[in-house]
Write an enzyme that holds these catalytic residues in place. Structure first.
Site, PDB file in Angstrom:
ATOM      1  N   ILE A  12       0.822  -1.224   0.000  1.00  0.00           N
ATOM      2  CA  ILE A  12       0.000   0.000   0.000  1.00  0.00           C
ATOM      3  C   ILE A  12       0.853   1.271   0.000  1.00  0.00           C
ATOM      4  O   ILE A  12       0.413   2.315  -0.471  1.00  0.00           O
ATOM      5  CB  ILE A  12      -1.000  -0.021   1.180  1.00  0.00           C
ATOM      6  CG1 ILE A  12      -2.209   0.878   0.902  1.00  0.00           C
ATOM      7  CG2 ILE A  12      -0.326   0.348   2.497  1.00  0.00           C
ATOM      8  CD1 ILE A  12      -3.387   0.643   1.831  1.00  0.00           C
ATOM      9  N   ASP A  35       1.189  -0.623   9.467  1.00  0.00           N
ATOM     10  CA  ASP A  35       1.462   0.613  10.223  1.00  0.00           C
ATOM     11  C   ASP A  35       2.962   0.914  10.198  1.00  0.00           C
ATOM     12  O   ASP A  35       3.389   2.040   9.874  1.00  0.00           O
ATOM     13  CB  ASP A  35       0.966   0.404  11.666  1.00  0.00           C
ATOM     14  CG  ASP A  35       0.890   1.683  12.484  1.00  0.00           C
ATOM     15  OD1 ASP A  35       1.063   2.773  11.908  1.00  0.00           O
ATOM     16  OD2 ASP A  35       0.645   1.573  13.704  1.00  0.00           O
TER      17      ASP A  35
HETATM   18  N1  AR6 Z   1       0.753  -3.058   2.362  1.00  0.00           N
HETATM   19  C1  AR6 Z   1      -0.502  -3.547   2.407  1.00  0.00           C
HETATM   20  N2  AR6 Z   1      -0.922  -4.418   3.325  1.00  0.00           N
HETATM   21  C2  AR6 Z   1      -0.038  -4.831   4.262  1.00  0.00           C
HETATM   22  C3  AR6 Z   1       1.297  -4.367   4.294  1.00  0.00           C
HETATM   23  C4  AR6 Z   1       1.692  -3.432   3.291  1.00  0.00           C
HETATM   24  N3  AR6 Z   1       2.923  -2.913   3.221  1.00  0.00           N
HETATM   25  N4  AR6 Z   1       1.925  -4.969   5.346  1.00  0.00           N
HETATM   26  C5  AR6 Z   1       1.017  -5.771   5.936  1.00  0.00           C
HETATM   27  N5  AR6 Z   1      -0.161  -5.713   5.281  1.00  0.00           N
HETATM   28  P1  AR6 Z   1      -1.613  -5.601  10.330  1.00  0.00           P
HETATM   29  P2  AR6 Z   1      -3.922  -5.234  12.161  1.00  0.00           P
HETATM   30  C6  AR6 Z   1      -1.437  -6.405   5.560  1.00  0.00           C
HETATM   31  O1  AR6 Z   1      -0.995  -6.589  11.240  1.00  0.00           O
HETATM   32  O2  AR6 Z   1      -4.221  -6.692  12.094  1.00  0.00           O
HETATM   33  C7  AR6 Z   1       0.319  -2.834  14.110  1.00  0.00           C
HETATM   34  O3  AR6 Z   1       1.349  -3.108  15.017  1.00  0.00           O
HETATM   35  C8  AR6 Z   1      -1.397  -7.698   6.318  1.00  0.00           C
HETATM   36  O4  AR6 Z   1      -1.120  -8.791   5.442  1.00  0.00           O
HETATM   37  O5  AR6 Z   1      -0.752  -4.578   9.698  1.00  0.00           O
HETATM   38  O6  AR6 Z   1      -5.044  -4.261  11.990  1.00  0.00           O
HETATM   39  C9  AR6 Z   1      -0.542  -1.645  14.553  1.00  0.00           C
HETATM   40  O7  AR6 Z   1       0.235  -0.650  15.174  1.00  0.00           O
HETATM   41  C10 AR6 Z   1      -2.811  -7.787   6.868  1.00  0.00           C
HETATM   42  O8  AR6 Z   1      -3.687  -8.421   5.942  1.00  0.00           O
HETATM   43  O9  AR6 Z   1      -2.797  -4.755  11.096  1.00  0.00           O
HETATM   44  C11 AR6 Z   1      -1.504  -2.281  15.500  1.00  0.00           C
HETATM   45  O10 AR6 Z   1      -0.925  -2.426  16.791  1.00  0.00           O
HETATM   46  C12 AR6 Z   1      -3.250  -6.330   6.985  1.00  0.00           C
HETATM   47  O11 AR6 Z   1      -2.220  -5.565   6.364  1.00  0.00           O
HETATM   48  C13 AR6 Z   1      -1.752  -3.659  14.893  1.00  0.00           C
HETATM   49  O12 AR6 Z   1      -0.581  -3.942  14.122  1.00  0.00           O
HETATM   50  C14 AR6 Z   1      -3.417  -5.856   8.415  1.00  0.00           C
HETATM   51  O13 AR6 Z   1      -2.397  -6.428   9.221  1.00  0.00           O
HETATM   52  C15 AR6 Z   1      -2.938  -3.653  13.965  1.00  0.00           C
HETATM   53  O14 AR6 Z   1      -3.204  -4.972  13.538  1.00  0.00           O
END
Ligand code: AR6
Length: 172
Positions: A12, A35
């Site tokens: 993203i 994030d």
């Molecule tokens: N681009 C797009 N999607 C992504 C990317 C990227 N670069 N990297 C990961 N994903 P997560 P949550 C996807 O864990 O479950 C953080 O520590 C990943 O495959 O990022 O909402 C925050 O600070 C997954 O499908 O977010 C919070 O503490 C999706 O993004 C916590 O994690 C969401 O995974 C939030 O957890």
């Protein structure tokens, strides 16, 4: 299904859109997953704006959203929303997840944002079951678009193969 909804498998942080959405946490101070990737790629300006918001309103409650500029990202803005931690499904997780999409879209409309990309909120570190999260995301966004003419494109950005398959099937 509204034709303004599309799906893409991508990072993203690479997208050139008006706004990308971040799956943040209530502290707004960054973390892992998407994030971490957004703050790394976007640079210090995003964190500085998050700290200013935090000082003013004390972070961001689950289901709500705030906006910053995109810093060094190709996207103009980042909308930070806080997904629910999955706790078995009886703690209002479904409504809170829908609220993330709705509140992000409300900010987007307010800022005259036309193109917006969502990650699969809560389906990583927060462990929301991917099939159910995908259904909620697609239905919430599609319902929203029925009453909205200003948004031009909403892209679901899937990072992992499982989410990409789920969204492709739902949008087919
Ligand atoms: N681009 C797009 N999607 C992504 C990317 C990227 N670069 N990297 C990961 N994903 P997560 P949550 C996807 O864990 O479950 C953080 O520590 C990943 O495959 O990022 O909402 C925050 O600070 C997954 O499908 O977010 C919070 O503490 C999706 O993004 C916590 O994690 C969401 O995974 C939030 O957890």
């Amino acid at each position: 299904m509204d034709r303004r909804i599309t799906v893409k498998q991508s990072d993203i942080t690479k997208l050139q859109v008006d706004a990308i959405v971040n799956a943040a946490n209530t502290s707004l101070l960054g973390g892992g997953g998407v994030d971490g990737a957004i703050h790394r790629a976007g640079g210090k300006q995003i964190l500085d704006e998050c700290i200013a918001i935090r000082n003013k309103q004390g972070g961001c409650p689950t289901g709500e959203a705030v906006i910053t500029t995109g810093g060094k990202l190709p996207a103009k803005y980042v909308i930070h929303t806080v997904g629910p931690v999955w706790n078995g499904g009886n703690r209002n997780e479904q409504q809170l997840l829908a609220n993330c999409y709705l509140n992000s879209l409300a900010i987007a409309v307010d800022k005259n944002i036309k193109t917006i990309a969502f990650p699969n909120i809560s389906t990583g570190i927060y462990h929301f079951p991917k099939p159910e999260a995908a259904e909620i995301a697609v239905k919430t966004v599609d319902d929203f678009l029925q009453a909205n003419q200003s948004i031009e494109e909403i892209i679901f950005i899937c990072f992992d193969d499982e989410n990409y398959r789920l969204y492709e099937n739902l949008l087919a």
